[in-house]
Design an enzyme around this catalytic site. Structure first.
Site, mmCIF file in Angstrom:
data_model
loop_
_atom_site.group_PDB
_atom_site.id
_atom_site.type_symbol
_atom_site.label_atom_id
_atom_site.label_comp_id
_atom_site.label_asym_id
_atom_site.label_seq_id
_atom_site.Cartn_x
_atom_site.Cartn_y
_atom_site.Cartn_z
ATOM 1 C CG ASP A 12 -1.851 -1.114 1.287
ATOM 2 O OD1 ASP A 12 -2.317 -1.499 0.194
ATOM 3 O OD2 ASP A 12 -2.135 -1.632 2.373
ATOM 4 C CG HIS A 57 8.838 4.426 1.296
ATOM 5 N ND1 HIS A 57 9.062 5.730 1.616
ATOM 6 C CD2 HIS A 57 9.894 3.741 1.787
ATOM 7 C CE1 HIS A 57 10.200 5.824 2.267
ATOM 8 N NE2 HIS A 57 10.736 4.629 2.380
HETATM 9 N N1 INI Z 1 13.055 -1.179 1.504
HETATM 10 C C1 INI Z 1 13.051 -2.325 0.797
HETATM 11 O O1 INI Z 1 14.122 -2.932 0.578
HETATM 12 N N2 INI Z 1 11.875 -2.810 0.309
HETATM 13 C C2 INI Z 1 10.686 -2.170 0.500
HETATM 14 O O2 INI Z 1 9.634 -2.691 0.042
HETATM 15 C C3 INI Z 1 10.677 -0.959 1.236
HETATM 16 N N3 INI Z 1 9.423 -0.257 1.456
HETATM 17 O O3 INI Z 1 8.392 -0.627 0.896
HETATM 18 O O4 INI Z 1 9.371 0.745 2.182
HETATM 19 C C4 INI Z 1 11.902 -0.488 1.749
HETATM 20 N N4 INI Z 1 11.956 0.645 2.470
HETATM 21 C C5 INI Z 1 13.105 0.999 3.295
HETATM 22 C C6 INI Z 1 14.144 1.773 2.523
HETATM 23 O O5 INI Z 1 14.816 0.934 1.615
HETATM 24 C C7 INI Z 1 15.201 2.387 3.469
HETATM 25 O O6 INI Z 1 15.882 1.364 4.145
HETATM 26 C C8 INI Z 1 14.602 3.349 4.494
HETATM 27 O O7 INI Z 1 13.785 4.333 3.876
HETATM 28 C C9 INI Z 1 15.746 4.081 5.273
HETATM 29 O O8 INI Z 1 16.543 4.856 4.399
#
Ligand code: INI
Length: 159
Positions: free
Chosen positions: A90, A93
């Protein structure tokens, strides 16, 4: 005429770094297992004592390019493999993370001259990600093969 092709044998001089995201580690852990299985069956030493293989864990896929850049620029590795799983679910991001990691990984390869394998799954659901990480097939295996091919191809190319 010259013709250049990579090989799939883990030549003794080949050193590989793997960058793995902990986010969605149910998926990325399976990608890593598949990747290590492939590398081991093709002659890479995957033991904990190996001097041919190093693994770096990052929090999420967003952090992959930075760490891949450091490893690729170190001069120690002929190829870097990146493993991650970005699942739409959902969250908006998704688009941000996918854009950063895909462009970032490509940029690292171009700027360092070290091939960086893009092993980041981008799916709509966890089910789809799991299917690609072992339920149906394990793309980690493919990423291992592609690393062997690109590492050896780059070594064979002139310049
Ligand atoms: N990181 C992922 O590897 N996969 C995802 O699906 C994801 N989502 O959906 O948020 C995700 N978010 C974290 C991001 O990669 C960073 O680690 C975080 O924003 C800190 O910088």
């Amino acid at each position: 005429m010259a013709s250049f092709e990579g090989t799939f044998t883990g030549a003794s001089g080949l050193r590989i770094a793997i960058v793995v995201a902990r986010f969605n580690d149910l998926v990325t852990g399976k990608l890593l297992s598949g990747c290590l299985d492939c590398l081991g069956r093709h002659g890479i030493d995957t033991a904990a004592t190996s001097s041919q293989l190093d693994i770096a864990w990052v929090p999420g896929s967003f952090e992959i390019p930075l760490v891949a850049q450091r490893l690729a620029a170190s001069g120690r590795y002929q190829v870097v493999i990146t493993l991650g799983a970005v699942i739409r679910g959902d969250t908006p991001h998704f688009d941000v993370v996918v854009a950063e990691v895909s462009k970032g990984v490509a940029a690292v390869g171009r700027s360092t001259g070290v091939p960086v394998i893009f092993g980041v799954l981008t799916t709509d659901t966890m089910q789809q990600a799991l299917e690609r990480a072992g339920i149906k097939s394990n793309l980690g295996w493919n990423y291992g093969l592609q690393a062997l091919e690109m590492g050896s191809l780059m070594a064979a190319l002139p310049g």
